[in-house]
Design an enzyme around this catalytic site. Structure first.
Site, PDB file in Angstrom:
ATOM      1  N   ASP A  67       0.726  -1.072  -0.042  1.00 19.63           N
ATOM      2  CA  ASP A  67       0.080  -0.070  -0.137  1.00 19.63           C
ATOM      3  C   ASP A  67       0.728   1.277   0.133  1.00 19.63           C
ATOM      4  O   ASP A  67       2.093   1.070   0.192  1.00 19.63           O
ATOM      5  CB  ASP A  67      -1.010  -0.112   1.119  1.00 19.63           C
ATOM      6  N   ASN A 136      -7.475  -2.904  14.491  1.00 17.51           N
ATOM      7  CA  ASN A 136      -8.760  -2.883  14.150  1.00 17.51           C
ATOM      8  C   ASN A 136      -8.951  -4.299  13.186  1.00 17.51           C
ATOM      9  O   ASN A 136      -9.979  -4.714  12.650  1.00 17.51           O
ATOM     10  CB  ASN A 136      -9.531  -1.936  13.403  1.00 17.51           C
ATOM     11  N   HIS A 138      -7.088  -4.819  10.435  1.00 17.11           N
ATOM     12  CA  HIS A 138      -6.830  -4.558   8.830  1.00 17.11           C
ATOM     13  C   HIS A 138      -5.516  -5.180   8.435  1.00 17.11           C
ATOM     14  O   HIS A 138      -4.630  -5.543   9.352  1.00 17.11           O
ATOM     15  CB  HIS A 138      -7.006  -2.998   8.577  1.00 17.11           C
ATOM     16  N   GLU A 143      -9.644  -1.964   5.541  1.00 19.17           N
ATOM     17  CA  GLU A 143     -10.242  -1.632   6.865  1.00 19.17           C
ATOM     18  C   GLU A 143     -11.734  -2.671   6.974  1.00 19.17           C
ATOM     19  O   GLU A 143     -12.004  -3.023   6.036  1.00 19.17           O
ATOM     20  CB  GLU A 143     -10.725  -0.361   6.815  1.00 19.17           C
TER      21      GLU A 143
HETATM   22  C1  F6R Z   1       1.561  -1.362   5.949  1.00 19.79           C
HETATM   23  C2  F6R Z   1       0.203  -1.986   6.275  1.00 19.79           C
HETATM   24  C3  F6R Z   1      -0.662  -2.127   7.539  1.00 19.79           C
HETATM   25  C4  F6R Z   1       0.190  -2.451   8.915  1.00 19.79           C
HETATM   26  C5  F6R Z   1      -0.380  -2.146   9.986  1.00 19.79           C
HETATM   27  C6  F6R Z   1       0.274  -2.561  11.352  1.00 19.79           C
HETATM   28  O1  F6R Z   1       2.114  -1.564   4.986  1.00 19.79           O
HETATM   29  O2  F6R Z   1      -0.191  -2.648   5.234  1.00 19.79           O
HETATM   30  O3  F6R Z   1      -1.746  -3.127   7.379  1.00 19.79           O
HETATM   31  O4  F6R Z   1       1.008  -3.700   8.828  1.00 19.79           O
HETATM   32  O5  F6R Z   1      -1.152  -1.081  10.212  1.00 19.79           O
HETATM   33  O6  F6R Z   1       1.172  -1.434  11.318  1.00 19.79           O
HETATM   34  P1  F6R Z   1       2.360  -1.576  12.457  1.00 19.79           P
HETATM   35  O7  F6R Z   1       3.307  -2.578  11.979  1.00 19.79           O
HETATM   36  O8  F6R Z   1       2.885  -0.177  12.520  1.00 19.79           O
HETATM   37  O9  F6R Z   1       1.658  -1.829  13.942  1.00 19.79           O
END
Ligand code: F6R
Length: 243
Positions: A67, A136, A138, A143
């Site tokens: 992403d 959450n 995701h 989301e």
């Molecule tokens: C990042 C992504 C997100 C993160 C998630 C956890 O490319 O796709 O899904 O993996 O938000 O973020 P962290 O690792 O910062 O807790």
């Protein structure tokens, strides 16, 4: 789901790196799916170490990131393009033409989604995808309430995600509210998936993902349906799993 519970973040990162090294040794022209955020930083450090020790070669590896924020220049210090450069790409010999990140500054976002999906398809699909998980539930920026059939698409970030990501920006107003993300379908088409989670703030999402109902309300729960998923979690993140 293959669930591996480890002591802490370092052990999680090392274990994940071993699986990636194995993948690259087995198939030197592997197509990897990569993630950003705090979770994979340790994994990338380990991979850089293996590379510097001459144990792996990225010469023929291809990578696709999950992403990117919309309307953030790739040179912006919080863009995922910059994150990947600083945390991995500048240290290894992956060819620049072989690492891909969706463009958050494309003129036509819908066309960019189609282009990205096609690039993955033309590369033969993803062999091994690394995922983190949001509080959450995701994965990528898919989301809650996402459609499981979604391919690469434009997403509105959840309020909780915006709050969580505010730690990287000067203030909450600066956090982008929209992003481009591989969809659940794109992720599910990967031949192998490794999801990493560390810390007690991920415990509810992890428990829901591995032992809760499969529902778009917790997007990561879809991974229960994938035939080749390894979840590597530290003790804190695993603390609410009810097997
Ligand atoms: C990042 C992504 C997100 C993160 C998630 C956890 O490319 O796709 O899904 O993996 O938000 O973020 P962290 O690792 O910062 O807790």
């Amino acid at each position: 789901m293959n669930i591996i519970v480890v002591k802490d973040y370092s052990e999680m990162s090392r274990k994940a790196a071993h699986l990636f090294v194995g993948q690259i040794l087995q198939k030197p022209n592997s197509v990897l799916g990569l993630a950003t955020g705090s979770t994979p930083v340790g994994l990338y450090k380990e991979l850089i170490k293996f590379y510097k020790e001459g144990m792996i070669d990225f010469e023929n590896v291809i990578a696709f990131n999950l992403d990117e924020y919309l309307n953030l220049d790739p040179t912006h210090e919080q863009s995922y393009a910059r994150f990947m450069e600083e945390n991995l790409f500048q240290f290894i010999n992956m060819k620049e033409k072989n690492h891909h990140i969706p463009s958050g500054t494309a003129l036509e976002f819908e066309a960019e989604c189609d282009r990205y999906e096609e690039l993955i398809h033309n590369a033969g699909g993803i062999d091994l995808q690394i995922l983190g998980i949001g509080r959450n539930g995701h994965i990528g920026f898919n989301e809650p309430d996402i459609k499981f059939e979604a391919i690469t698409h434009i997403v509105q970030l959840d309020e909780q995600t915006i709050n969580d990501n505010a730690r990287f920006f000067n203030n909450i107003e600066e956090v982008p509210k929209t992003a481009i993300s591989m969809g659940i379908k794109t992720i599910m088409q990967s031949r192998g998936i490794i999801l990493l989670a560390s810390g007690k703030e991920k415990a509810d999402a992890v428990a829901g993902m591995v032992s809760g109902k499969i529902t778009p309300e917790l997007p990561a729960s879809v991974l229960q349906l994938h035939p080749n998923v390894t979840i590597i979690v530290d003790e804190a993140a695993a603390s609410k799993i009810n097997l």
